[in-house]
Design a protein around this motif. Structure first.
Motif, PDB file in Angstrom:
ATOM      1  N   UNK A  79      -2.117  -4.215   5.930  1.00  0.00           N
ATOM      2  CA  UNK A  79      -1.731  -5.525   6.240  1.00  0.00           C
ATOM      3  C   UNK A  79      -1.265  -6.403   5.003  1.00  0.00           C
ATOM      4  N   UNK A  80      -0.792  -7.602   5.525  1.00  0.00           N
ATOM      5  CA  UNK A  80      -0.291  -8.600   4.879  1.00  0.00           C
ATOM      6  C   UNK A  80      -0.725  -9.989   4.803  1.00  0.00           C
ATOM      7  N   UNK A 123     -12.236  -3.901   4.572  1.00  0.00           N
ATOM      8  CA  UNK A 123     -11.974  -3.253   3.434  1.00  0.00           C
ATOM      9  C   UNK A 123     -11.211  -4.486   2.407  1.00  0.00           C
ATOM     10  N   UNK A 124     -10.274  -5.152   2.946  1.00  0.00           N
ATOM     11  CA  UNK A 124      -9.618  -6.003   1.996  1.00  0.00           C
ATOM     12  C   UNK A 124     -10.758  -7.129   1.562  1.00  0.00           C
ATOM     13  N   UNK A 156       0.503   6.671  -6.656  1.00  0.00           N
ATOM     14  CA  UNK A 156       0.016   5.981  -5.461  1.00  0.00           C
ATOM     15  C   UNK A 156      -0.448   4.612  -6.229  1.00  0.00           C
ATOM     16  N   UNK A 157      -0.665   3.718  -5.303  1.00  0.00           N
ATOM     17  CA  UNK A 157      -1.117   2.215  -5.669  1.00  0.00           C
ATOM     18  C   UNK A 157      -2.584   2.074  -5.843  1.00  0.00           C
ATOM     19  N   UNK A 192      -2.227  -6.299   1.629  1.00  0.00           N
ATOM     20  CA  UNK A 192      -3.650  -5.918   1.340  1.00  0.00           C
ATOM     21  C   UNK A 192      -3.531  -4.479   1.177  1.00  0.00           C
ATOM     22  N   UNK A 193      -2.434  -3.893   1.303  1.00  0.00           N
ATOM     23  CA  UNK A 193      -2.259  -2.339   1.011  1.00  0.00           C
ATOM     24  C   UNK A 193      -2.031  -1.740  -0.249  1.00  0.00           C
ATOM     25  N   UNK A 194      -2.089  -2.511  -1.405  1.00  0.00           N
ATOM     26  CA  UNK A 194      -1.685  -1.897  -2.649  1.00  0.00           C
ATOM     27  C   UNK A 194      -2.997  -1.832  -3.241  1.00  0.00           C
ATOM     28  N   UNK A 195      -3.315  -2.687  -4.167  1.00  0.00           N
ATOM     29  CA  UNK A 195      -4.471  -2.742  -5.196  1.00  0.00           C
ATOM     30  C   UNK A 195      -5.990  -2.446  -4.296  1.00  0.00           C
TER      31      UNK A 195
END
Length: 521
Positions: free
Chosen positions: A337-338, A370-371, A130-131, A329-332
């Protein structure tokens, strides 16, 4: 005598018609228009006369009938025969043997994702698939903010941005990202994948020139296809070849005296190879040949640089020199979203022209918060997040790359996603096809899982074909994907690296897989 009478009657009829027409309101204006038109432009009068005749003919023509007499009447037996012969095309292609094998053995997680995850069969595994690089989904501060936002705003905005879906948390997240990166503005999308596939066609249209790296990811290719621009490819991460292509484009436009918009589309960290781009050289070429840059920082945002600001910080480049910075915004950040950051006019243009922004529900408020909170955690103490993760990356690479006789890591040293490909001498000695490599790597992933280490394979095959983009023959090299996290201790990281290396060795030396013996050093 009869001809004379006919002329007399015709003259009288015309006079009566003229008199009757002159009684119609507005007839004098029409008569003056016809006279002046005939005198000044007789050709135009003739064309108008033809159009009037066509219009009258169209009105007087019989209506098209859709009655049954216009169709061939089939008997019931013929209809049944045609129905029996008809075979519908499948919605998706049939699964390959490797895909079927992978689907049967696909592990299912139960509960939250973390460095230690529980599977549906009851086993607990070390999750390196997972990221969750910084284990932010276990951060109590972020959890508390997310729950509070959920209770205040609900689950979703239930509407598109710019209508009633935009909330104050979205504007805050956009401002936080813009301040974090050092750009004038930022726009947040609801889906990470569709961000760049919407950004590209929002600016690149038919006739424009896009010069793209052959190894760009699937979402970029979708955007290139949708834009309908003229795509020019350059060899993967070869900036000398990029300059050659740019020179050719400039020369062709100079000869044709036709100016169009010109773009460079590439990635900061390449998804398919893990390699890092040379941004200072890209900026140099961009300014020299008058191109614009669309840089995909999906895998570098929150990863590269002293404070995780991405490739611009890592290579000391002013972010304002990059026309568009696209990221996830969905990785680290463990959100969703992006985003696209850049000048204000670039950002505002997307609010009306980007398809996935205009025609999609806004990002849920909980994910936006969260982001933002994830960015704050990274900024407050980068050593506790970035520093620990990078140390674990170094320890993992030390156990895999130099010590293994079978695989080599193609990822950049700072990349927490380690892509392990079979060494060229192994592939050449055993005459391994792409399918053979994928099968061996899948067996290695299964062997790791048997030792309670969860890893995965690079899923990059489908984007190298079927996309309809001409002249692109790049094929992704099969790879084992290991995602390092700061949620593990140094000892746990080293132990996992040793287990992965032993699993690869076991698979490669297993009877049936060892076709031509072990490679020589």
């Amino acid at each position: 005598m009869e001809l004379q009478e006919l002329q007399t009657h015709l003259t009288e009829w015309l006079n009566e018609a003229i008199t009757a027409f002159q009684k119609v309101p507005g007839s004098a204006v029409l008569i003056r228009y016809v006279r002046s038109s005939y005198q000044n432009d007789p050709v135009r009068s003739a064309i108008e006369l033809v159009l009037v005749i066509f219009f009258i003919r169209y009105l007087m023509s019989p209506a098209y009938s859709t009655s049954k007499q216009n169709f061939i009447k089939l008997t019931d037996a013929e209809i049944d025969e045609l129905v029996d012969e008809w075979i519908p095309e499948p919605l998706v292609p049939n699964m390959t043997v490797l895909e079927e094998m992978e689907a049967e053995r696909l592990p299912v997680l139960v509960g939250p994702t973390g460095p230690k995850s529980k599977l549906s069969n009851g086993r607990t595994v070390t999750n390196l698939a997972s990221y969750n690089f910084y284990n932010l989904n276990a951060n109590e501060q972020i959890k508390e903010k997310a729950i509070q936002t959920l209770r205040t705003y609900g689950v979703g905005p239930c509407g598109p941005p710019q209508f009633y879906g935009t909330q104050d948390v979205h504007m805050r997240t956009e401002a936080d990202i813009a301040n974090y990166l050092g750009t004038e503005g930022c726009i947040v999308y609801a889906q990470a994948f569709s961000t760049i596939s919407s950004v590209i066609p929002a600016f690149c249209k038919r006739g424009d020139i896009i010069v793209a790296d052959r190894a760009v990811n699937y979402s970029i290719r979708r955007g290139l296809e949708i834009s309908r621009s003229n795509i020019k490819w350059y060899e993967h991460n070869d900036l000398d070849d990029l300059e050659r292509v740019m020179q050719k484009v400039v020369a062709e436009q100079a000869r044709g005296k036709k100016l169009t918009r010109r773009f460079i589309v590439t990635e900061a960290l390449f998804e398919l190879t893990g390699e890092m781009n040379d941004l200072p050289r890209l900026i140099e070429l961009k300014e020299k040949y008058k191109f614009r840059i669309i840089l995909d920082e999906t895998w570098s945002f929150g990863v590269l640089g002293r404070t995780g600001r991405g490739l611009t910080e890592a290579q000391n480049v002013d972010p304002t020199q990059v026309d568009m910075i696209v990221g996830s915004l969905a990785g680290p950040l463990c959100a969703g979203g992006g985003f696209c950051a850049g000048p204000k006019d670039v950002v505002e243009h997307q609010r009306l022209t980007a398809a996935s922004y205009t025609f999609s529900a806004a990002l849920p408020a909980m994910l936006a918060i969260t982001a933002s909170e994830g960015l704050h955690v990274i900024q407050e103490n980068p050593e506790a997040t970035l520093g620990v993760c990078r140390e674990n990356v170094r320890l993992m690479r030390a156990q895999l790359d130099p010590k293994s006789d079978w695989v080599v890591c193609t990822s950049a040293p700072e990349n927490p996603i380690l892509l392990l490909v079979l060494k060229p001498q192994v592939v050449e000695a055993r005459r391994l096809t792409v399918e053979d490599q994928e099968r061996l790597l899948q067996e290695a992933a299964d062997e790791c899982l048997a030792n309670n280490i969860l890893v995965t394979r690079l899923k990059g095959g489908p984007i190298t074909h079927h996309m309809g983009l001409k002249d692109n023959v790049y094929t992704a090299t099969p790879a084992l994907k290991v995602c390092v996290t700061s949620g593990l201790s140094k000892k746990e990281t080293e132990k996992a690296g040793i287990a992965i290396r032993h699993a690869i060795t076991k698979v490669m030396t297993k009877k049936g897989n060892n076709k031509l013996g072990v490679p020589t050093a």
